[in-house]
Design a protein around this motif. Structure first.
Motif, PDB file in Angstrom:
ATOM      1  N   ALA A 266     -62.572  70.624   5.409  1.00 49.88           N
ATOM      2  CA  ALA A 266     -62.657  69.402   4.613  1.00 49.88           C
ATOM      3  C   ALA A 266     -62.368  68.176   5.462  1.00 49.88           C
ATOM      4  N   ALA A 267     -61.355  68.274   6.324  1.00 49.46           N
ATOM      5  CA  ALA A 267     -61.004  67.139   7.186  1.00 49.46           C
ATOM      6  C   ALA A 267     -62.139  66.815   8.150  1.00 49.46           C
ATOM      7  N   LEU A 268     -62.758  67.845   8.717  1.00 50.49           N
ATOM      8  CA  LEU A 268     -63.867  67.625   9.647  1.00 50.49           C
ATOM      9  C   LEU A 268     -65.073  67.018   8.938  1.00 50.49           C
ATOM     10  N   TYR A 269     -65.312  67.466   7.708  1.00 51.61           N
ATOM     11  CA  TYR A 269     -66.424  66.901   6.936  1.00 51.61           C
ATOM     12  C   TYR A 269     -66.210  65.416   6.691  1.00 51.61           C
ATOM     13  N   LEU A 270     -65.016  65.056   6.236  1.00 50.88           N
ATOM     14  CA  LEU A 270     -64.728  63.645   5.970  1.00 50.88           C
ATOM     15  C   LEU A 270     -64.803  62.822   7.252  1.00 50.88           C
ATOM     16  N   GLY A 271     -64.238  63.348   8.333  1.00 51.77           N
ATOM     17  CA  GLY A 271     -64.279  62.622   9.593  1.00 51.77           C
ATOM     18  C   GLY A 271     -65.696  62.413  10.092  1.00 51.77           C
ATOM     19  N   THR A 272     -66.512  63.468  10.021  1.00 52.74           N
ATOM     20  CA  THR A 272     -67.907  63.360  10.454  1.00 52.74           C
ATOM     21  C   THR A 272     -68.673  62.376   9.589  1.00 52.74           C
ATOM     22  N   LEU A 273     -68.442  62.440   8.291  1.00 50.56           N
ATOM     23  CA  LEU A 273     -69.148  61.569   7.357  1.00 50.56           C
ATOM     24  C   LEU A 273     -68.903  60.102   7.671  1.00 50.56           C
ATOM     25  N   TYR A 274     -67.638  59.721   7.866  1.00 50.32           N
ATOM     26  CA  TYR A 274     -67.338  58.299   8.055  1.00 50.32           C
ATOM     27  C   TYR A 274     -67.531  57.835   9.493  1.00 50.32           C
ATOM     28  N   LEU A 275     -67.501  58.757  10.452  1.00 48.52           N
ATOM     29  CA  LEU A 275     -67.939  58.385  11.795  1.00 48.52           C
ATOM     30  C   LEU A 275     -69.430  58.078  11.797  1.00 48.52           C
ATOM     31  N   LEU A 276     -70.154  58.813  10.970  1.00 44.36           N
ATOM     32  CA  LEU A 276     -71.601  58.653  10.895  1.00 44.36           C
ATOM     33  C   LEU A 276     -72.013  57.411  10.119  1.00 44.36           C
ATOM     34  N   THR A 277     -71.328  57.144   9.025  1.00 48.68           N
ATOM     35  CA  THR A 277     -71.757  56.061   8.134  1.00 48.68           C
ATOM     36  C   THR A 277     -70.962  54.776   8.303  1.00 48.68           C
ATOM     37  N   GLY A 278     -69.815  54.840   8.955  1.00 55.56           N
ATOM     38  CA  GLY A 278     -68.990  53.648   9.068  1.00 55.56           C
ATOM     39  C   GLY A 278     -68.260  53.355   7.770  1.00 55.56           C
ATOM     40  N   VAL A 279     -67.689  52.163   7.685  1.00 59.33           N
ATOM     41  CA  VAL A 279     -66.861  51.813   6.529  1.00 59.33           C
ATOM     42  C   VAL A 279     -67.461  50.692   5.681  1.00 59.33           C
ATOM     43  N   THR A 280     -68.697  50.339   5.964  1.00 57.79           N
ATOM     44  CA  THR A 280     -69.313  49.227   5.223  1.00 57.79           C
ATOM     45  C   THR A 280     -69.363  49.499   3.728  1.00 57.79           C
ATOM     46  N   HIS A 281     -69.776  50.715   3.356  1.00 57.90           N
ATOM     47  CA  HIS A 281     -69.890  51.033   1.931  1.00 57.90           C
ATOM     48  C   HIS A 281     -68.517  51.173   1.283  1.00 57.90           C
ATOM     49  N   VAL A 282     -67.541  51.670   2.046  1.00 56.04           N
ATOM     50  CA  VAL A 282     -66.173  51.746   1.525  1.00 56.04           C
ATOM     51  C   VAL A 282     -65.646  50.336   1.257  1.00 56.04           C
ATOM     52  N   ASP A 283     -65.969  49.408   2.148  1.00 55.19           N
ATOM     53  CA  ASP A 283     -65.569  48.016   1.937  1.00 55.19           C
ATOM     54  C   ASP A 283     -66.218  47.460   0.671  1.00 55.19           C
ATOM     55  N   GLY A 284     -67.474  47.834   0.427  1.00 52.17           N
ATOM     56  CA  GLY A 284     -68.140  47.411  -0.802  1.00 52.17           C
ATOM     57  C   GLY A 284     -67.458  47.975  -2.028  1.00 52.17           C
ATOM     58  N   LEU A 285     -66.997  49.227  -1.941  1.00 52.02           N
ATOM     59  CA  LEU A 285     -66.254  49.838  -3.037  1.00 52.02           C
ATOM     60  C   LEU A 285     -64.962  49.061  -3.305  1.00 52.02           C
ATOM     61  N   ALA A 286     -64.245  48.724  -2.227  1.00 55.91           N
ATOM     62  CA  ALA A 286     -62.985  47.997  -2.380  1.00 55.91           C
ATOM     63  C   ALA A 286     -63.207  46.630  -3.012  1.00 55.91           C
ATOM     64  N   ASP A 287     -64.221  45.900  -2.527  1.00 60.69           N
ATOM     65  CA  ASP A 287     -64.488  44.572  -3.082  1.00 60.69           C
ATOM     66  C   ASP A 287     -64.910  44.654  -4.544  1.00 60.69           C
ATOM     67  N   THR A 288     -65.740  45.639  -4.867  1.00 59.42           N
ATOM     68  CA  THR A 288     -66.194  45.791  -6.253  1.00 59.42           C
ATOM     69  C   THR A 288     -65.030  46.148  -7.172  1.00 59.42           C
ATOM     70  N   ALA A 289     -64.147  47.014  -6.690  1.00 58.52           N
ATOM     71  CA  ALA A 289     -62.974  47.379  -7.495  1.00 58.52           C
ATOM     72  C   ALA A 289     -62.077  46.176  -7.713  1.00 58.52           C
TER      73      ALA A 289
END
Length: 253
Positions: free
Chosen positions: A60-83
């Motif tokens: 699970a940790a490797l999946y999450l790490g790979t996912l966000y290394l691949l996609t970056g944090v731009t969409h997470v930032d959008g989630l934070a701003d929207t929230a």
């Protein structure tokens, strides 16, 4: 045209070393199905750790790490701003204040809580996927990723921008008819899973579009339309809902 659009989508949605050009960006924003095609690439790469014979927490940790290394944090930032925008309460100026909060670079309590909950939920869902075995885990992870991108494409096809910016750039050339190729592009996900766990994979894929419809309704009523941050939030929420929907369907059906 489609290959150029896919190049633009990967340049926008990932940190892969794709040489984006103005032509590929224009092709991407005029081709909503490119979101879905990029979902296969993102989902396929991010899901690779799920095929490794490792303890479930490590997987699970490797999946999450790979996912966000691949996609970056731009969409997470959008989630934070929207929230943060969603917790604004001022009946006289709600819409204007929410829009100003979206543009604020500082993350508030609402955004912090949303990101923490989404990451925790994704980690727990990943444990559920990994516990179902490599083939099922790969199928569900890819389906959830493709579905989250189909959710973003749904916003492109059905949404109107709240203001000038990324939202308007993505929505101005599409309409509801463009949803047909978007959902047709998702069929290979189901074909790959059959007959292993078709209902679970369908549930994982549909999580993204269902979230998109709910977010779209909220954005229209509170913001006056969609924005780049709303797209990011839809992607992150759609993935989490897709993962859990797939795991629940696999467990119960």
């Amino acid at each position: 045209m489609v290959l150029s659009a896919l190049r633009g989508a990967l340049g926008f949605l990932t940190r892969l070393p794709v040489q984006g050009t103005e032509r590929s960006w224009e092709a991407f924003r005029r081709t909503p199905v490119a979101f879905v095609l990029a979902g296969y690439v993102v989902g396929g790469i991010a899901a690779l750790p799920l095929a490794l014979p490792l303890p479930l927490p490590t997987t699970a940790a490797l999946y999450l790490g790979t996912l966000y290394l691949l996609t970056g944090v731009t969409h997470v930032d959008g989630l934070a701003d929207t929230a943060d925008a969603s917790v604004v309460h001022d009946e006289s100026t709600d819409r204007e204040r929410r829009r100003s909060v979206l543009k604020d670079s500082e993350t508030g309590v609402g955004g912090t809580l949303a990101v923490a909950l989404v990451l925790a939920a994704l980690a727990l869902g990943t444990l559920g996927m990994a516990g179902a075995g490599p083939r099922v885990a790969l199928s569900l992870a890819i389906a959830a990723e493709v579905g989250s991108k189909a959710g973003m494409a749904t916003l492109v096809c059905l949404g109107d921008a709240a203001h000038e910016g990324l939202g308007s750039a993505l929505t101005e050339h599409a309409d509801a008819t463009a949803l047909v190729p978007v959902f047709l592009a998702g069929l290979p996900v189901v074909a790959f899973a059959a007959p292993l766990g078709t209902p679970a994979v369908v549930a994982a894929f549909l999580g993204g579009p269902c979230v998109a419809l709910l977010v779209l309704r909220w954005a229209r009523s509170t913001l006056g339309g969609v924005s780049g941050d709303v797209f990011g939030a839809t992607n992150e929420l759609g993935r989490v809902v897709g993962v859990h929907a797939g795991v629940v369907a696999w467990t119960l059906l």
